[in-house]
Design an enzyme around this catalytic site. Structure first.
Site, PDB file in Angstrom:
ATOM      1  N   ASP A  34      34.520  35.072  44.629  1.00  7.83           N
ATOM      2  CA  ASP A  34      35.986  35.046  44.619  1.00  7.83           C
ATOM      3  C   ASP A  34      36.493  33.911  43.739  1.00  7.83           C
ATOM      4  O   ASP A  34      36.300  32.737  44.045  1.00  7.83           O
ATOM      5  CB  ASP A  34      36.506  34.854  46.046  1.00  7.83           C
ATOM      6  CG  ASP A  34      36.350  36.115  46.867  1.00  7.83           C
ATOM      7  OD1 ASP A  34      36.863  37.163  46.423  1.00  7.83           O
ATOM      8  OD2 ASP A  34      35.711  36.057  47.932  1.00  7.83           O
ATOM      9  N   MET A  36      39.659  31.966  42.286  1.00  9.34           N
ATOM     10  CA  MET A  36      41.091  31.729  42.562  1.00  9.34           C
ATOM     11  C   MET A  36      41.588  30.535  41.746  1.00  9.34           C
ATOM     12  O   MET A  36      40.871  29.539  41.608  1.00  9.34           O
ATOM     13  CB  MET A  36      41.293  31.436  44.049  1.00  9.34           C
ATOM     14  CG  MET A  36      40.743  32.525  44.965  1.00  9.34           C
ATOM     15  SD  MET A  36      41.121  32.174  46.681  1.00  9.34           S
ATOM     16  CE  MET A  36      40.149  33.446  47.514  1.00  9.34           C
ATOM     17  N   MET A 136      42.610  45.514  48.651  1.00  9.29           N
ATOM     18  CA  MET A 136      42.689  44.279  49.443  1.00  9.29           C
ATOM     19  C   MET A 136      43.242  44.609  50.823  1.00  9.29           C
ATOM     20  O   MET A 136      44.338  45.157  50.932  1.00  9.29           O
ATOM     21  CB  MET A 136      43.603  43.251  48.765  1.00  9.29           C
ATOM     22  CG  MET A 136      43.017  42.547  47.556  1.00  9.29           C
ATOM     23  SD  MET A 136      41.413  41.780  47.812  1.00  9.29           S
ATOM     24  CE  MET A 136      41.747  40.613  49.141  1.00  9.29           C
ATOM     25  N   GLY A 141      43.521  35.173  48.952  1.00  6.47           N
ATOM     26  CA  GLY A 141      43.685  33.721  48.899  1.00  6.47           C
ATOM     27  C   GLY A 141      42.764  32.976  49.843  1.00  6.47           C
ATOM     28  O   GLY A 141      42.327  31.882  49.526  1.00  6.47           O
TER      29      GLY A 141
END
Ligand code: DX5
Ligand code: ZN
Length: 219
Positions: A34, A36, A136, A141
Site C-alpha cells: 500500500d 500512500m 475498496m 488510508g
C-alpha cells in the site's frame, strides 16, 4: 482461482522478511503493498525503495496499490522496483485510459481501483483494457477499518458485467476482510482478497493466513 494477497501495511516492518516468510508458507498468493502519499489519502507509507526490498525477500508477485496523486509520475519507478500488478485510483487520474495503457506498455499488469463512494459505472469505458478492478471496501488510508457492505453489490455487478461481455479482468477486494466476511465476498464473485490486520495483527500470522485461504478455497 481465488487468490490471497496479504497487505504488509499491518506487518511489523522491523521483522518484515520473517513476516513475509510466514504468509508465504501459509498460502499467500501475492504480497499487497500500500503506497500512500499524505495527499490522496491522509496517511503516508513507503515508496519504490521498500517495494524493491520486498521484491528481494519474496518470489511471490507484488500487488502494488497506489493511493497517490499523479501516480503516472511514478509508474516506471514502481515497475522497476518489481511491481507485477500496479493499481491506480480512478479518482486520482484525469486520463484513465492513457494511464492504464501506460502501465501495460511498461510491462506490468494494470489495475484500477474505486473508492466506496465511486460507482462501478465510472469504469465502464475501461473494463475491456484493465487486468484487474480493485473495489475498496473501506475508505482508503488505514488498515483495521470496518468492511463497508455496499462493496458486495459492486463485486456482484462487476462479475455480471465480466460474464455478460466475455471480459477477463480480475476482481479484487481491499479493506476490512476477515474470516467472517471473506466467504460472502467470494460468493459474490471476487477473485483476489487483500487482508492486512486480519493476518498481520494476529498473534499467529500463519494460522490466520491459512484460515482465510481455506475459506476462499472451499467455496
Ligand atoms: C487501506 C489499504 C489496505 C489495508 C487493508 O487503505 O488499501 O490494503 O492494508 O487493511 P485491513 O485488511 O486491515 O482493512
Ligand atoms: Zn490496499
Amino acid at each position: 482461482m481465488k487468490l490471497l494477497a496479504p497487505s504488509i501495511l499491518s506487518a511489523d516492518f522491523a521483522n518484515l522478511s520473517q513476516q513475509i516468510r510466514y504468509v508465504e508458507m501459509s498460502g499467500a498468493d501475492w504480497i499487497h503493498c500500500d503506497i500512500m502519499d499524505g495527499k490522496f489519502v491522509p496517511n503516508i507509507t513507503f515508496g519504490p525503495f521498500i517495494v524493491e526490498a520486498v521484491k528481494r525477500i519474496t518470489n511471490l508477485p507484488l500487488d502494488v496499490h497506489l493511493m497517490i496523486e499523479n501516480p503516472e509520475n511514478y509508474f516506471e519507478q514502481f515497475i522497476k522496483a518489481g511491481a507485477n500488478y500496479l493499481t491506480i485510483h480512478q479518482e486520482a487520474v484525469l486520463h484513465l485510459n492513457r494511464q492504464i495503457n501506460k502501465i501495460k506498455e511498461l510491462g506490468a499488469k494494470a489495475g484500477v481501483s474505486i473508492n466506496p463512494g465511486t460507482p462501478v459505472s465510472s469504469l465502464s469505458e475501461v473494463l475491456d483494457i484493465v487486468d484487474m478492478v480493485l473495489v475498496m471496501s473501506v475508505n482508503p488510508g488505514y488498515g483495521g477499518q470496518q468492511f463497508l457492505p455496499n462493496s458486495l453489490k459492486k463485486i456482484e455487478d462487476l462479475a455480471k458485467i465480466r460474464k455478460d461481455n466475455n471480459l477477463s479482468f480480475l476482481i479484487e477486494i481491499d479493506g476490512g476482510i476477515n474470516s467472517k466476511n471473506i466467504q460472502s465476498v467470494s460468493s459474490a464473485g471476487c477473485d483476489v482478497f487483500v487482508a492486512g490486520s486480519s493476518i498481520f495483527a494476529q498473534d499467529n500470522i500463519s494460522a490466520a493466513a491459512i484460515e482465510l485461504k481455506n475459506l476462499i478455497s472451499s467455496k
